[in-house]
Design a protein around this motif. Structure first.
Motif, PDB file in Angstrom:
ATOM      1  N   MET A 161       0.825  -1.206   0.000  1.00 27.29           N
ATOM      2  CA  MET A 161       0.000   0.000   0.000  1.00 27.29           C
ATOM      3  C   MET A 161       0.865   1.266   0.000  1.00 27.29           C
ATOM      4  O   MET A 161       0.528   2.256  -0.640  1.00 27.29           O
ATOM      5  N   ILE A 162       1.982   1.222   0.718  1.00 22.89           N
ATOM      6  CA  ILE A 162       2.886   2.378   0.748  1.00 22.89           C
ATOM      7  C   ILE A 162       3.447   2.656  -0.642  1.00 22.89           C
ATOM      8  O   ILE A 162       3.561   3.811  -1.071  1.00 22.89           O
ATOM      9  N   LYS A 163       3.770   1.600  -1.377  1.00 16.42           N
ATOM     10  CA  LYS A 163       4.297   1.773  -2.726  1.00 16.42           C
ATOM     11  C   LYS A 163       3.255   2.363  -3.673  1.00 16.42           C
ATOM     12  O   LYS A 163       3.575   3.170  -4.545  1.00 16.42           O
ATOM     13  N   VAL A 164       1.991   1.949  -3.503  1.00 13.23           N
ATOM     14  CA  VAL A 164       0.931   2.379  -4.422  1.00 13.23           C
ATOM     15  C   VAL A 164       0.348   3.737  -4.020  1.00 13.23           C
ATOM     16  O   VAL A 164       0.161   4.625  -4.862  1.00 13.23           O
ATOM     17  N   PHE A 165       0.039   3.916  -2.736  1.00 10.96           N
ATOM     18  CA  PHE A 165      -0.669   5.113  -2.280  1.00 10.96           C
ATOM     19  C   PHE A 165       0.238   6.131  -1.585  1.00 10.96           C
ATOM     20  O   PHE A 165      -0.214   7.233  -1.289  1.00 10.96           O
ATOM     21  N   GLY A 166       1.480   5.764  -1.297  1.00 10.49           N
ATOM     22  CA  GLY A 166       2.373   6.685  -0.613  1.00 10.49           C
ATOM     23  C   GLY A 166       2.337   6.514   0.902  1.00 10.49           C
ATOM     24  O   GLY A 166       1.493   5.798   1.451  1.00 10.49           O
ATOM     25  N   ARG A 167       3.217   7.211   1.591  1.00  7.98           N
ATOM     26  CA  ARG A 167       3.342   7.070   3.043  1.00  7.98           C
ATOM     27  C   ARG A 167       2.236   7.793   3.806  1.00  7.98           C
ATOM     28  O   ARG A 167       2.183   7.728   5.040  1.00  7.98           O
ATOM     29  N   LYS A 168       1.347   8.475   3.085  1.00  4.87           N
ATOM     30  CA  LYS A 168       0.233   9.173   3.752  1.00  4.87           C
ATOM     31  C   LYS A 168      -0.691   8.187   4.467  1.00  4.87           C
ATOM     32  O   LYS A 168      -1.403   8.575   5.410  1.00  4.87           O
ATOM     33  N   ILE A 169      -0.696   6.932   4.032  1.00  6.08           N
ATOM     34  CA  ILE A 169      -1.598   5.943   4.639  1.00  6.08           C
ATOM     35  C   ILE A 169      -1.239   5.659   6.092  1.00  6.08           C
ATOM     36  O   ILE A 169      -2.050   5.135   6.839  1.00  6.08           O
ATOM     37  N   LEU A 170      -0.013   6.001   6.503  1.00  9.13           N
ATOM     38  CA  LEU A 170       0.421   5.732   7.874  1.00  9.13           C
ATOM     39  C   LEU A 170      -0.099   6.780   8.855  1.00  9.13           C
ATOM     40  O   LEU A 170      -0.209   6.510  10.054  1.00  9.13           O
ATOM     41  N   LYS A 171      -0.417   7.998   8.363  1.00 10.28           N
ATOM     42  CA  LYS A 171      -0.842   9.076   9.248  1.00 10.28           C
ATOM     43  C   LYS A 171      -2.267   9.544   8.994  1.00 10.28           C
ATOM     44  O   LYS A 171      -3.009   9.863   9.931  1.00 10.28           O
ATOM     45  N   LYS A 172      -2.662   9.618   7.739  1.00  8.96           N
ATOM     46  CA  LYS A 172      -4.008  10.107   7.410  1.00  8.96           C
ATOM     47  C   LYS A 172      -5.063   9.110   7.879  1.00  8.96           C
ATOM     48  O   LYS A 172      -4.909   7.899   7.713  1.00  8.96           O
ATOM     49  N   GLU A 173      -6.142   9.611   8.461  1.00 10.22           N
ATOM     50  CA  GLU A 173      -7.188   8.756   9.010  1.00 10.22           C
ATOM     51  C   GLU A 173      -8.521   9.002   8.311  1.00 10.22           C
ATOM     52  O   GLU A 173      -8.727  10.043   7.682  1.00 10.22           O
ATOM     53  N   LYS A 174      -9.400   8.014   8.438  1.00 12.07           N
ATOM     54  CA  LYS A 174     -10.784   8.176   7.982  1.00 12.07           C
ATOM     55  C   LYS A 174     -11.679   7.264   8.801  1.00 12.07           C
ATOM     56  O   LYS A 174     -11.197   6.337   9.471  1.00 12.07           O
ATOM     57  N   HIS A 175     -12.995   7.517   8.735  1.00 10.04           N
ATOM     58  CA  HIS A 175     -13.950   6.773   9.554  1.00 10.04           C
ATOM     59  C   HIS A 175     -14.390   5.492   8.845  1.00 10.04           C
ATOM     60  O   HIS A 175     -14.548   5.465   7.622  1.00 10.04           O
ATOM     61  N   CYS A 176     -14.599   4.472   9.654  1.00 14.03           N
ATOM     62  CA  CYS A 176     -15.107   3.205   9.118  1.00 14.03           C
ATOM     63  C   CYS A 176     -16.607   3.320   8.897  1.00 14.03           C
ATOM     64  O   CYS A 176     -17.341   3.843   9.751  1.00 14.03           O
ATOM     65  N   LYS A 177     -17.067   2.825   7.774  1.00 15.34           N
ATOM     66  CA  LYS A 177     -18.475   2.901   7.393  1.00 15.34           C
ATOM     67  C   LYS A 177     -19.368   2.100   8.336  1.00 15.34           C
ATOM     68  O   LYS A 177     -20.528   2.456   8.559  1.00 15.34           O
ATOM     69  N   THR A 178     -18.822   1.032   8.920  1.00 16.20           N
ATOM     70  CA  THR A 178     -19.632   0.131   9.749  1.00 16.20           C
ATOM     71  C   THR A 178     -19.578   0.490  11.232  1.00 16.20           C
ATOM     72  O   THR A 178     -20.604   0.748  11.862  1.00 16.20           O
ATOM     73  N   CYS A 179     -18.385   0.520  11.804  1.00  7.68           N
ATOM     74  CA  CYS A 179     -18.266   0.761  13.250  1.00  7.68           C
ATOM     75  C   CYS A 179     -18.182   2.245  13.593  1.00  7.68           C
ATOM     76  O   CYS A 179     -18.411   2.634  14.750  1.00  7.68           O
ATOM     77  N   GLY A 180     -17.818   3.073  12.621  1.00 13.35           N
ATOM     78  CA  GLY A 180     -17.766   4.510  12.856  1.00 13.35           C
ATOM     79  C   GLY A 180     -16.494   5.014  13.504  1.00 13.35           C
ATOM     80  O   GLY A 180     -16.331   6.226  13.691  1.00 13.35           O
ATOM     81  N   ASP A 181     -15.584   4.124  13.864  1.00 17.85           N
ATOM     82  CA  ASP A 181     -14.324   4.536  14.482  1.00 17.85           C
ATOM     83  C   ASP A 181     -13.360   5.066  13.424  1.00 17.85           C
ATOM     84  O   ASP A 181     -13.456   4.726  12.233  1.00 17.85           O
ATOM     85  N   SER A 182     -12.410   5.880  13.871  1.00 22.72           N
ATOM     86  CA  SER A 182     -11.420   6.464  12.969  1.00 22.72           C
ATOM     87  C   SER A 182     -10.125   5.675  13.055  1.00 22.72           C
ATOM     88  O   SER A 182      -9.631   5.397  14.147  1.00 22.72           O
TER      89      SER A 182
END
Length: 227
Positions: A161-182
């Motif tokens: 994932m780091i190779k494809v999407f960059g190192r932003k995946i380690l810090k950037k957050e988003k909410h889960c559609k099901t449980c709602g947690d970030s």
């Protein structure tokens, strides 16, 4: 060696001679009668017989500490109690005991050996070097599965994932559609063909897939029963 000095029975004396003969062939020191009495007491299985498995597991520890091992107490960092060596697993390659007892952290003990067993049996997609218990605990914080164990395939997926999407995946957050947690983005499954990151966290996605598979099995079973 005098075998009668420890008041061993004839059967125990016979087994001790066989054990020492095997140890001599492997270049290991002989076990004295007094030590053998302690070994019989501490390395018994559920049936009360001497367990060769336990003797092999703690054999390296016995070689390092000698008869002191039978009286030593080790501190568990979780419960804070000092316990005998049988309460801790021994890492033969590093010649140390686990820092937590079996009762306080069952998943940690079983998880470490689960990963190492998969590596030994070459079940991983790529040959992996053996990791230390310290490294296992570090990796487990980042790459743990739904059972709270370190998962080597998850580590490989995150690195991809780091190779494809960059190192932003380690810090950037988003909410889960099901449980709602970030969660950080790497805690979500990714589709590398369409190049997008899913909306459910890995745990919720695994539960959804498990429920879907179970639903299909139930429908198939009901259709066979004519319902």
């Amino acid at each position: 060696m005098k075998y009668k000095s420890a008041s061993l029975s004839d059967e125990e004396t016979k087994r001790l001679k066989i054990l020492n003969r095997v140890r001599e062939e492997k270049g290991l020191p002989e076990i004295g009668p007094e030590d053998y009495k302690l070994i019989l007491k501490l390395f018994r299985n559920k049936n009360g017989d001497l367990s060769g498995v336990l003797l092999r597991v703690y054999g390296a520890a016995y070689k390092k500490y000698g008869k002191r091992l039978f009286t030593m107490r080790f501190l568990c960092k979780v419960c804070g109690l000092k316990k005998g060596f049988r309460a801790f697993k021994y890492i033969k390659e590093e010649e140390i005991f686990f820092d937590t007892c079996r009762n306080c952290n069952i998943a940690q003990h079983s998880g470490f050996y689960y990963v190492d067993r998969r590596r030994k049996k070459k079940l991983l997609s790529k040959p992996a070097p053996r990791i230390s218990f310290k490294q296992y605990r570090k990796n487990k914080i980042k790459y743990k599965d739904s059972a709270d164990r370190f998962h080597p395939r998850l580590k490989t997926a995150v690195q991809k994932m780091i190779k494809v999407f960059g190192r932003k995946i380690l810090k950037k957050e988003k909410h889960c559609k099901t449980c709602g947690d970030s969660f950080p983005l790497y805690r979500f499954p990714a589709n590398f063909h369409s190049v997008y990151i899913g909306n459910r966290c890995r745990r919720c996605e695994s539960i959804r897939i498990a429920n879907y598979i179970q639903g299909r099995l139930d429908r198939r079973r009901n259709s066979k029963n004519g319902k």
